[in-house]
Design an enzyme around this catalytic site. Structure first.
Site, PDB file in Angstrom:
ATOM      1  N   SER A 203     -25.915  38.660   7.530  1.00 44.86           N
ATOM      2  CA  SER A 203     -26.657  38.310   7.135  1.00 44.86           C
ATOM      3  C   SER A 203     -28.117  39.383   8.139  1.00 44.86           C
ATOM      4  CB  SER A 203     -27.252  37.118   6.931  1.00 44.86           C
ATOM      5  OG  SER A 203     -27.885  37.001   7.941  1.00 44.86           O
ATOM      6  N   GLU A 228     -16.581  49.035   7.997  1.00 43.84           N
ATOM      7  CA  GLU A 228     -17.244  50.778   7.539  1.00 43.84           C
ATOM      8  C   GLU A 228     -18.423  50.190   7.484  1.00 43.84           C
ATOM      9  OE1 GLU A 228     -19.973  52.907   4.431  1.00 43.84           O
ATOM     10  OE2 GLU A 228     -18.103  50.944   3.832  1.00 43.84           O
TER      11      GLU A 228
END
Length: 279
Positions: A203, A228
């Site tokens: 988060s 990625e």
């Protein structure tokens, strides 16, 4: 299918004292073990031999599906390998705190360690990594491939141009606005045959508009995980090496799959480094 807890994750990553051989692979016993396994452990303890088991004796016990003490002889026949390597058995949220030599001709300050004759470096807050309640927070390594459109080529997954990336190495990576970068984990994974994982970005990065995308780790896949990072913001974004970036969740099936990723010779099996698309 069930999601696995921190106890199960540690069991897969810390060398066991007792094992059962499953499909030719040494598997540590659950903690706490089942009633039957507890009886088998008691039997092992009561019947300690002055010599290691012979290969024939080991094979006989394995064929019966019984519990084995994980001694040197069993290790040589059925080597146990950790699921995650290197492995942090708990959450790590700080780094530093090492010893620093005091400057010459400077009187001791309050934090001076008289026993070690040095100063203790202050702790630095980091993005956490390691074992969590129901998952494992992975770290990004120092290797990056940053996407560039300088060559104005078409992004073709079946014929990807390696010149579209700029290689770099460092303690952090700056991703240009509305661009992305590839990286890899510091951890090397070995996924059991009856386990599938899902990986979600932390988060801390998500709240900054940085998306971490990782595909599932399939049964019996192993290697460094390619990461990625997508920068969805109109500003440059910073990615930190050696710190947490995503959380892996482990799901164990009710039975092992018939064909694993290793069985079908997956093209990313055993990958190391930052790996670009393959066909």
């Amino acid at each position: 299918m069930s999601i696995k807890s921190d106890r199960w994750i540690r069991q897969q990553c810390l060398e066991p004292k007792y094992v059962r051989i499953v499909n030719g692979v040494a598997r540590g016993l659950p903690v706490p073990p089942s009633f039957e396994d507890s009886l088998a452990i008691q039997h092992c303890e009561r019947n300690k031999l002055d010599r290691p088991l012979s290969p024939a004796e080991v094979e006989m016990i394995v064929n019966r599906g019984m519990v084995l003490r994980y001694d040197d002889n069993v290790q040589s026949m059925y080597p146990w390998l950790p699921m995650i390597e290197p492995f942090a058995p708990m959450q790590i949220r700080e780094k530093g705190g090492g010893l620093i030599d005091p400057p010459a001709d400077e009187p001791p300050r309050e934090e001076f360690d008289f026993e070690m004759r040095s100063y203790r470096a202050p702790l630095e807050k980091i993005i956490s990594y390691g074992t969590s309640s129901y998952g494992y927070d992975i770290r990004c390594s120092r290797e990056f491939k940053v996407f560039t459109n300088i060559n104005s080529t078409i992004v073709d997954p079946k014929n990807f141009d390696e010149k579209s990336f700029v290689d770099m190495e460092g303690d952090y990576c700056i991703i240009p606005p509305n661009s992305f970068a590839l990286a890899r984990t510091m951890e090397y994974f070995r996924i059991p045959r009856d386990v599938l994982t899902i990986c979600l970005g932390k988060s801390t990065y998500a709240r900054c508009g940085i998306v971490v995308n990782v595909t599932p780790f399939e049964p019996e896949w192993e290697g460094h995980v390619t990461l990625e990072f997508s920068n969805t913001t109109p500003l440059p974004a910073k990615i930190y090496a050696g710190e947490g970036c995503a959380q892996v969740l482990f799901f164990q099936g009710d039975e092992p799959c018939e064909v694993s990723y290793k069985d079908r010779g997956g093209k990313y099996q055993g990958q190391t480094g930052v790996v670009t698309p393959r066909t």
